[in-house]
Design a protein around this motif. Structure first.
Motif, PDB file in Angstrom:
ATOM      1  N   SER A  96       1.779  -2.269  -5.630  1.00 23.60           N
ATOM      2  CA  SER A  96       2.196  -2.080  -4.239  1.00 23.60           C
ATOM      3  C   SER A  96       2.442  -3.412  -3.539  1.00 23.60           C
ATOM      4  CB  SER A  96       1.198  -1.209  -3.476  1.00 23.60           C
ATOM      5  OG  SER A  96      -0.085  -1.771  -3.482  1.00 23.60           O
TER       6      SER A  96
ATOM      7  N   THR B 144       5.989  -4.306  -1.949  1.00 26.57           N
ATOM      8  CA  THR B 144       6.058  -4.730  -0.547  1.00 26.57           C
ATOM      9  C   THR B 144       6.846  -6.030  -0.433  1.00 26.57           C
ATOM     10  OG1 THR B 144       3.955  -3.662  -0.038  1.00 26.57           O
ATOM     11  CG2 THR B 144       4.680  -5.393   1.471  1.00 26.57           C
TER      12      THR B 144
ATOM     13  N   SER C  94       5.064   1.191   0.708  1.00 26.89           N
ATOM     14  CA  SER C  94       4.374   0.279  -0.214  1.00 26.89           C
ATOM     15  C   SER C  94       3.336  -0.561   0.523  1.00 26.89           C
ATOM     16  CB  SER C  94       5.373  -0.604  -0.967  1.00 26.89           C
ATOM     17  OG  SER C  94       6.078  -1.456  -0.082  1.00 26.89           O
ATOM     18  N   MET C  95       3.629  -0.949   1.781  1.00 23.08           N
ATOM     19  CA  MET C  95       2.679  -1.721   2.576  1.00 23.08           C
ATOM     20  C   MET C  95       1.428  -0.891   2.880  1.00 23.08           C
ATOM     21  SD  MET C  95       1.450  -2.112   5.973  1.00 23.08           S
ATOM     22  CE  MET C  95       2.611  -1.155   6.888  1.00 23.08           C
TER      23      MET C  95
ATOM     24  N   HIS D 135       9.511   0.074   2.110  1.00 25.80           N
ATOM     25  CA  HIS D 135       8.690  -1.102   2.403  1.00 25.80           C
ATOM     26  C   HIS D 135       7.416  -0.684   3.141  1.00 25.80           C
ATOM     27  CE1 HIS D 135       7.697  -5.240   3.449  1.00 25.80           C
ATOM     28  NE2 HIS D 135       7.684  -4.920   4.735  1.00 25.80           N
TER      29      HIS D 135
END
Length: 144
Positions: free
Chosen positions: A60, A64, A15-16, A12
């Motif tokens: 992304s 996220t 991806s953030m 997470h």
């Protein structure tokens, strides 16, 4: 179970970070696009913006959201009463709207590179900074 959640959390965060990198870079490309005067440069910016938006920003953002919702699902009994998470989700929704605005503006710039001035894009580029600051504070400090 804890190790499993930590892997989801790590993915997470990755991806953030990728999403924010793209969110910070795309409006910067808009600045240069608006300042470009020749067709070759404008065409190059159209390609760069499309690849960044479709190839990095959208995937992304989806990752996220998916990973974040997965963590909330797994820890719902703990998270459902935590106000910081509710506010974070609101900010991520607003950030997703900003992401959509970037897609809208990207298409407008294809046919009209001077759709907005480079000064507008410089200010537009600052908006997600505030979301990032508040989201990080909410997640780390958990003030509510």
């Amino acid at each position: 179970m804890i190790e499993y959640i930590n892997w989801i959390k790590a993915a997470h965060v990755i991806s953030m970070v990728t999403w924010f990198a793209a969110i910070f870079y795309l409006p910067r490309l808009f600045v240069y696009h608006a300042m470009s005067e020749d067709r070759i440069s404008q065409d190059r910016f159209v390609i760069m913006e499309r690849k960044l938006y479709r190839g990095i920003m959208i995937p992304s953002m989806i990752a996220t959201w998916a990973l974040g919702l997965w963590m909330v699902y797994l820890g719902w009994e703990v998270y459902k009463t935590q106000g910081w998470l509710h506010l974070k989700i609101v900010l991520v929704i607003l950030l997703s709207a900003y992401n959509g605005a970037c897609g809208f503006y990207r298409k407008k710039l294809i046919d009209n590179p001077q759709y907005k001035s480079h000064v507008f894009w410089r200010w537009f580029n600052e908006v997600p900074v505030f979301a990032l600051i508040f989201i990080v504070i909410l997640v780390i400090v958990k003030p509510f």
